[in-house]
Structure formats: C-alpha cells, structure tokens
Design an enzyme around this catalytic site. Structure first.
Site, PDB file in Angstrom:
ATOM      1  N   ASP A   1       0.695  -1.283   0.079  1.00  0.00           N
ATOM      2  CA  ASP A   1       0.113   0.136   0.029  1.00  0.00           C
ATOM      3  C   ASP A   1       0.926   1.162   0.176  1.00  0.00           C
ATOM      4  O   ASP A   1       2.054   1.008  -0.454  1.00  0.00           O
ATOM      5  CB  ASP A   1      -0.982   0.103   1.003  1.00  0.00           C
ATOM      6  CG  ASP A   1      -2.209   0.565   0.914  1.00  0.00           C
ATOM      7  OD1 ASP A   1      -2.318   1.825   0.795  1.00  0.00           O
ATOM      8  OD2 ASP A   1      -3.295  -0.209   1.129  1.00  0.00           O
TER       9      ASP A   1
ATOM     10  N   SER B   1     -11.004  -0.767  -1.494  1.00  0.00           N
ATOM     11  CA  SER B   1      -9.714  -0.744  -0.906  1.00  0.00           C
ATOM     12  C   SER B   1      -9.937  -1.153   0.565  1.00  0.00           C
ATOM     13  O   SER B   1      -8.786  -1.953   1.405  1.00  0.00           O
ATOM     14  CB  SER B   1      -9.106   0.477  -0.720  1.00  0.00           C
ATOM     15  OG  SER B   1      -8.500   0.911  -2.104  1.00  0.00           O
TER      16      SER B   1
ATOM     17  N   HIS C   1      -4.243   5.827   3.608  1.00  0.00           N
ATOM     18  CA  HIS C   1      -4.675   4.750   2.910  1.00  0.00           C
ATOM     19  C   HIS C   1      -4.059   3.381   3.385  1.00  0.00           C
ATOM     20  O   HIS C   1      -4.800   2.473   3.940  1.00  0.00           O
ATOM     21  CB  HIS C   1      -4.581   4.732   1.419  1.00  0.00           C
ATOM     22  CG  HIS C   1      -5.162   3.894   0.669  1.00  0.00           C
ATOM     23  ND1 HIS C   1      -5.008   2.588   0.308  1.00  0.00           N
ATOM     24  CD2 HIS C   1      -6.525   3.919  -0.074  1.00  0.00           C
ATOM     25  CE1 HIS C   1      -5.698   1.989  -0.518  1.00  0.00           C
ATOM     26  NE2 HIS C   1      -6.563   2.709  -0.739  1.00  0.00           N
TER      27      HIS C   1
END
Ligand SMILES: *[C@@H]1O[C@H](CO)[C@@H](O)[C@H](O)[C@H]1NC(C)=O
Ligand SMILES: *[C@@H]1O[C@H](CO)[C@@H](O)[C@H](O)[C@H]1NC(C)=O
Ligand SMILES: *[C@@H]1O[C@H](CO)[C@@H](O)[C@H](O)[C@H]1NC(C)=O
Ligand SMILES: *[C@@H]1O[C@H](CO)[C@@H](O)[C@H](O)[C@H]1NC(C)=O
Ligand SMILES: *[C@@H]1O[C@H](CO)[C@@H](O)[C@H](O)[C@H]1NC(C)=O
Ligand SMILES: *[C@@H]1O[C@H](CO)[C@@H](O)[C@H](O)[C@H]1NC(C)=O
Ligand SMILES: *[C@@H]1O[C@H](CO)[C@@H](O)[C@H](O)[C@H]1NC(C)=O
Ligand SMILES: *[C@@H]1O[C@H](CO)[C@@H](O)[C@H](O)[C@H]1NC(C)=O
Length: 734
Positions: A145, A518, A200
C-alpha cells in the site's frame, strides 16, 4: 500499455561487449530513457548464481560501460528474477532479445483505490468467536500500500512476543521509522520512506490486523472499539505507492514479501485498464505467491457500476467487491420552518443546531452570466463575499469549494449511495429531498437551516453492493466469475496517518472513516488469515474456496445486470462459517497452468506469468477449472447445454454424505443436472468429482440466468453460484 517487445527464449546472438569504452563511471542525464521492467522468470536453482551481477552485466552489455552506471533501479532476486532499469528504446529491443529475458515492459502506474463491520459479520470479540491465539500470533499479513503509520495504537506491540521464527524480513522503513513486535517489517519502493502520508495504508493494515483499540472514533462518530480481523497477527508493510503505484514497485514487493515469509498478501491497488495476465504485475506477482502457498487478496476496483469494469481477473487471486454494513451515517438538515430532511455525509463538526442563512449557488454568482456555473459551485463563478458565513447550496461539485469560499456549511444534491467525508458540515440530499429543500428556499425571503453533526443509523437493507464497486463480467476469462466475494467497504472507521489532513484543514485524526473496495479487500485478507490460523496447511485455493462457498447469499436483481453475481460473486463474506466449509474446491499450480493453456496462452506468454518454461500437455477449459463458482458466457440466445466439471475435497468429517440441491434464482429458466447427485466421503481429504450440466434457451442479453448448487451433509452447506450469460461485452484475448 505497449505490447512487450520481441520476446525470446532462444539463445541470443549478441556478443558480450565488455570494456568497449572508457571505464569512468559517468552519471548521465537519462533524458531519452524510460523505466522498463526486465522480467526473467523464476530464479535459476544454482548456488553460484548472483542475480544482481547478471542484471548489471546485461545492462553493461546493452548500454556500454560508460553509461550503464546508475541505470539499474532495482534487482528482483528473492522470489523471481528480473530488474528495473532505465533504457532507451534501442536498448530495450536489445535486452528483449537476450537469453534468459522473458519480457521487457514499461513501468505502468496503478492507483490506490480508497468497526462495526466485524460485528456485522458475526466475528464478535469475546462473544463465541473462537481464536487460536498462538497460531494467530505466528500469522503475518503483508500489506502492499502507501506505507503505514507505525506509531498508531493499532500497531502497538504491547503484549506481543518476538516475531515468528519463520519471519525473514527486515525493518527497512527509512529514517525515523521503527518497527516493533506487531509491525514486524517494513520496506519501501516508492520515493521517501515507508511512512504513510495519505492514511490509506494505515487504514487497510488496521482493518486486516490492527489491535483492538477501545474508545476510538472520528470526531465522536462510530465510537467504540476498533480492531482488525486478526488482532494478534503480525503486519509487514510494503510501501509501493506514493500517489501512484508503479508496476516495478509492486513486483519488488511481491519478490520480497514471498521471501520474507508472509502468509497472506492484501493489495488494495488496481489499474483502471485491463491487461492480459502476462502484462499485469499483480497477476504475475500473485501467481508466484500462489505457487509458494500465499493467497493474494485484491480489491475489485472503484469504477462501477458499469459492467465489465473489474480489473482484478486472475483466478489465483481473491477479488473483493465493496458493500454496505448495517451502520450508515446520515446528516440531518433542520429547515427554518421546522421541517427535517435526512441527507448523507460523514461530518464530525457540531454546529450545535445553530441556524445559518442559506445562499443558493446561482444567487452567489460573480455576474449574471455566471449563474449557471455558480449553481454547480464552480469556484471561479462564486462571489466569496456572498457565501461567507452562510450555508451554500450546490447541485454538484465538492463542498471543498464552499469551504474555500468561507461558507459555514454546504448542502448538495447527491443521489449516490456513499457519503462524502468533508471539510465542513455537509448534507447530501437525494433528488426528492433536494427539490423540497429548494421549494422551501423559494417560499421565504430569509431561508435558513441547521446542518447537524452526523449520526449513525441502522441500515436494515445491508449488505448491498455499492455503486462504485467494479462489476464483472471478466473480460479476459469470460467463464471465470469476478468479483469473487463482497465485504464491507462503506464508511469504515480505522487507523489513520497523522500526516493525513483530508477532512479539516489543520486537524489530524488518529482514526478516520473511509470507503472503497480498498477497505473491503483487507477485511477479506483478515478473514483469510483467520482461516489460516485454524488450517495452517491449507492451500491458497482451499482458503479461497472456504470463503466463497460459505458466503451469505445475496439477492440477484431481476432488472439490473449490475446488481447480480457480477457485483458480488459468491456473496458476502462470513468469517466464522468460512473456518468450517465441509468441502473445498482445491486447485494446484499445474491446474492453473493447464487453465492458461486452455485459454491459449502460449509458451512465451506462459513463461511471462509463471516464470518457467511450460509446455501445454494438458488444457483445461476455463469453465472446467475447479473454481468455487461456475460461470459460462454463451455466444447467442438459442438453446444451449454447458457442462462444468468439478472436484471437491472433504475437509469436514469422515463418513459424511453430501446431497446436492439446486436452487434457481427467481426468473431463471435453467435446467440444472448434477451427476452424481450424492457424494459419500469416507475419509478426510478424500476427493470426489461431479459434473453440472446446465441447459436452457432464450437467454436474456439484458440479464444473466443464475442458480445455486448447494452440497449439504446436514451440517455444512457448500454453495456455488452458477451463472450463464450472453451479451456484447468487451473481451481481451491473451
Ligand atoms: C519522527 O517521526 C515522529 C512521528 O512523525 C515525529 O514526531 C518526530 O518528530 C520525527 N523525528 C524526526 C527526527 O524526524
Ligand atoms: C474516551 O475518550 C473520551 C474523549 O477522548 C474521554 O473523555 C473518555 O474518558 C474516554 N473513555 C475511556 C473509557 O477511555
Ligand atoms: C459513544 O458516545 C456516545 C456519546 O458520547 C455514548 O452515549 C455511547 O455510549 C458511546 N458508545 C460507545 C460504544 O462507547
Ligand atoms: C433476499 O430476498 C429475500 C426474500 O425476498 C429476503 O427475505 C432477504 O432478506 C433478501 N436478502 C438480502 C440480502 O437482501
Ligand atoms: C504467443 O502469443 C503472443 C500473444 O498473443 C504472440 O504475440 C506470440 O507471437 C505467440 N508466440 C508463439 C511462440 O506462438
Ligand atoms: C434471439 O436471437 C435471434 C436471432 O439469433 C433473434 O431473432 C431474437 O430476437 C433473439 N431473442 C432474444 C430474446 O433476444
Ligand atoms: C468431465 O467429467 C466427465 C465425467 O467424469 C468426463 O467424462 C469428461 O471427460 C470430463 N471433461 C473434462 C473436460 O474434463
Ligand atoms: C467410518 O465408517 C467405517 C465403516 O463404515 C468405520 O469403520 C469408521 O470407523 C468410520 N470412521 C469414523 C471416523 O467414524
């Protein structure tokens, strides 16, 4: 992406051009070069083989002694062979023709696709959830990621012992980056270090395996205990994205993570374009991972609801769609006349019910000619002095504009099924409510309203696949149903990076709310790890099968192609049931290779994927791959008969008898026969084969026809969707 250059597994006729020019190392300005990935397949089984010097010598050979320095960006040398380097076009051609080089392709850029969810799925802490703490603690999830925030409470190592013995990774997160006994490894391939700046990667890692952290919330919203699926597991973070994620970084991370000893890979990354498997870095990396016993879980993408938008298509990966949970956030608007409208938005700002004057975008235009664009809140068209201190109303565009223009709140027309998470109090009203809101504005000379802080409500319609979640069919392998499964991907509270400032100009938050496939992906990666704690020896395909055949069944729409199995695959993940599936559909590497042969991948393209020289002695038709779902695309609407061959392995109890049952979905006119219709399994791990023959006619090109095959021994219900369809979808042949 351009096709890879001329591929060659033949001996190259190039001579080695050592010492052609001066030996001075010169740092060149490589203006006419581009980054290419030179992929060389599996590592040779030779003790004396040193990949890096081989890579250097290849570069030296094509670029010459004077200019090869500084060109090698990366050597892949742990799990497969290859390197990334800056090459000119003519050098690329030379390299592509060299012995041992499988392919050379340009470095594409991919994109990141952005806890009550565990309770929703029945994985409740303490309440009857069985855990296997010592094995869970030996389980390692590799998260590819945008990095991680190591100081988050979600990754604290309080109570953790040293990393599992099998761990071979390192902490190479960069300067000022410390790992611990929870976050046991970090590497970075993107510029900078392994620290997450966007939030994220921190969010996805904590969803999969974050510690239980009590009293967490986003400005008080969703307060409670936040945790991952397997809080006792370890995390290894591989930072492959910095804004974008390059093919090169992704391949490097696979190379390292496989050798480091991770058990499951979670990768919430995708491309918006589809490439054949031999040109898709995630499919290639995941193939190597699968052959080493590691399951790769990948997000379906956020480009729905259009059909054929899912880009995670290889059968050896588990592809995850995003759906709602029973918690939804609403943001109420109380009008001056006392009427309350319920809109969507996640906003943590509490204006304490205070009413402010309303200004409609159209009325805040800089000039009369800009009324139309002001209605849409186009920044250049709005007069900030008319907006300041008021509630701005827009038909579209980001509330961020309202914020920048000094509005105290914003109300917009928003008919999407996901809430905005915003920089100021916002409410998104559905069409009807927006219309009644506008008629209120027109009814008075001094319209005013209060935008309330968001509150959580119970959503009894969950789970429902979200509009943004990418849909099938699979445009590479039309008979492999994708996505495979759906999981929570809306408004999930999880850990955040303290560098991220997405919501309030200056306010850093430790926990934030995010939506996207995600977020659904690490939910399923966490479940895969949870299964692995009970069944450490299971192959990636067995884990995948267990997740798919125990999924909650979802209802197919009778009117919308996009709300069928092409949205959710086998259904919604059920973590507890997935630990005890009864039967599994297993697959080995050689079967995946035979499937690729059946799809007419040839010696060259097969080598690109598997890294090995493969001759297609056996071919499996895609629909006969031992997949946990069954799907067939038919050429026309006339009468048809298709057969699916399958083999199940008994992982339940010895001496069990499974009876088949076929349940047609409403509106389906399929005729489905299962032979044999009863399977008797004397032994554990015993395998039995059967065929499913589906016939019918007059398929509707507007809707698939589907059914479920359920094998039941009275305890386990092993369910596989059967989907036949026709229609004019794009297709990409290998
Ligand atoms: C290291 O990172 C932490 C967390 O961001 C920060 O508070 C600290 O100032 C950093 N130290 C240095 C020397 O950069
Ligand atoms: C939870 O957090 C709030 C606000 O930060 C604090 O006032 C409260 O004492 C905390 N409760 C617990 C049980 O830690
Ligand atoms: C969340 O906060 C509200 C209001 O402060 C409180 O009533 C509620 O009990 C809290 N819930 C949890 C699970 O802490
Ligand atoms: C599916 O439909 C049935 C019957 O109409 C209903 O009882 C069930 O709740 C629905 N399930 C979902 C997930 O919507
Ligand atoms: C293999 O397939 C690729 C892509 O379809 C094609 O370009 C190539 O010529 C084929 N190679 C052989 C040896 O058939
Ligand atoms: C089926 O295909 C035939 C031509 O092959 C066409 O005439 C007919 O309209 C189609 N029926 C449906 C229901 O699409
Ligand atoms: C499918 O199974 C049937 C019955 O076992 C067998 O006769 C047939 O050869 C199989 N087909 C394929 C393509 O494996
Ligand atoms: C299965 O059945 C056989 C004979 O029917 C019996 O000998 C055996 O003990 C049984 N196994 C189990 C685990 O019950």
């Amino acid at each position: 992406m351009a096709k890879p250059g001329a591929l060659s597994s033949f001996l190259s006729c190039l001579l080695v051009l050592f010492f052609l020019s001066s030996v001075l190392a010169v740092t060149h300005d490589h203006q006419d070069t581009q980054v290419y990935i030179v992929y060389m397949g599996s590592l040779p089984f030779r003790v004396d083989y040193t990949p890096m010097s081989h890579h250097m010598s290849i570069l030296q050979e094509v670029a010459g002694e004077s200019s090869f320095q500084g060109r090698l960006l990366r050597s892949y040398k742990r799990s497969f062979n290859g390197f990334a380097a800056r090459l000119t076009e003519s050098e690329r051609e030379l390299v592509a023709d060299m012995d041992g080089v499988v392919s050379v392709f340009p470095n594409k850029k991919l994109k990141l696709q952005t806890t009550a969810s565990w309770d929703f799925m029945g994985l409740k802490e303490g309440k009857g959830t069985k855990r296997n703490p010592s094995v869970e603690s030996d389980t390692i999830i590799g998260v590819f990621d945008g990095g991680i925030w190591p100081e988050s409470d979600s990754f604290s190592d309080k109570g953790f012992g040293p990393p599992p013995k099998k761990w071979k990774g390192i902490c190479a997160g960069g300067k000022n980056f410390t790992c611990n006994n929870k976050l046991i490894g970090a590497r970075h391939y993107a510029p900078g270090d392994a620290r997450d700046s966007s939030g994220h990667g921190t969010h996805t890692a904590s969803v999969a395996a974050g510690n239980a952290v009590a009293n967490s919330s986003f400005f008080g919203l969703g307060n409670g205990t936040v945790r991952g699926a397997v809080p006792a597991s370890r995390i290894a973070a591989y930072r492959v994205c910095a804004g974008e994620c390059s093919d090169d970084s992704i391949l490097s991370a696979f190379d390292d993570a496989i050798a480091d000893g991770v058990d499951i890979i979670s990768i919430s990354i995708g491309d918006i374009n589809v490439y054949p498997f031999d040109q898709d870095p995630i499919a290639i990396g995941a193939f190597h991972a699968m052959s080493k016993g590691i399951l790769t879980v990948n997000s379906a993408g956020n480009t729905g609801p259009d059909m054929a938008t899912v880009t995670s298509l290889a059968p050896w990966m588990l592809t995850v769609a995003a759906s709602t949970t029973n918690r939804a956030f609403v943001s109420k608007v109380v009008l001056g006349n006392g009427k309350t409208l319920v809109g969507k938005a996640v906003n943590g700002v509490d204006l304490k019910g205070k009413k402010f004057p309303i200004v409609y975008g159209k009325s805040a235009a800089k000039s009369a000619s800009q009324a139309k664009c002001a209605e849409d809140c186009t920044p250049d068209c709005l007069d900030a002095s008319l907006v300041k201190g008021k509630i701005l109303v827009c038909t579209r565009n980001l509330p961020y504009v309202a914020y920048k223009k000094g509005a105290v709140a914003a109300i917009l027309k928003d008919s999407s099924d996901w809430a905005q998470i915003n920089v100021l109090p916002v409410s998104g009203l559905q069409e009807d409510d927006f219309e009644s809101f506008l008629s209120y504005i027109k009814s008075t000379n001094s319209p005013e309203a209060a935008v309330l802080k968001s509150e959580a409500i119970f959503n009894h319609k969950a789970p429902k696949v979200l509009s943004f979640s990418s849909r099938g069919p699979n445009i590479i392998a039309a008979d492999i149903l994708k996505p495979d499964i759906t999981a929570p991907g809306l408004e999930i509270l999880a850990a955040n990076s303290l560098m991220a400032l997405p919501f309030y100009d200056t306010t850093h938050v430790k926990y934030s709310v995010e939506s996207g496939t995600s977020i659904a992906c690490p939910h399923v990666a966490g479940v895969a790890a949870y299964i692995k704690t009970f069944h450490p020896k299971w192959s990636p395909s067995m884990i995948k099968s267990a997740i798919m055949t125990t999924a909650w069944s979802m209802n197919a729409s009778q009117t919308h192609f996009a709300s069928t199995e092409f949205a959710y695959g086998a259904g919604h993940v059920d973590p507890i049931a997935a630990t005890n599936p009864g039967l599994v559909y297993d697959l080995t590497k050689s079967e995946y290779l035979a499937f690729l042969c059946g799809m007419n991948y040839n010696v060259t393209t097969l080598k690109l994927i598997s890294g090995e020289a493969v001759t297609c002695t056996e071919k499996i038709l895609p629909r006969n791959l031992n997949y946990p779902s069954m799907s067939a695309k038919l050429g026309s609407n006339s009468s048809f008969t298709v057969t699916f061959n399958r083999t199940v392995t008994n992982v339940g109890t010895p001496n069990s008898t499974y009876k088949s049952k076929v349940v047609l979905n409403h509106g389906s006119k399929l005729n489905v026969k299962v032979l044999p219709s009863v399977l008797s399994m004397k032994l554990l791990n015993e395998k039995q084969s059967f065929t499913v023959t589906v016939s019918g006619n007059d398929l509707d090109s507007k809707l698939p026809s589907s059914a479920n095959l359920i094998w039941s021994d009275g305890t386990h219900n092993v369910r596989s969707p059967i989907v036949v369809y026709t229609g004019d979808f794009p297709s990409l042949s290998p």
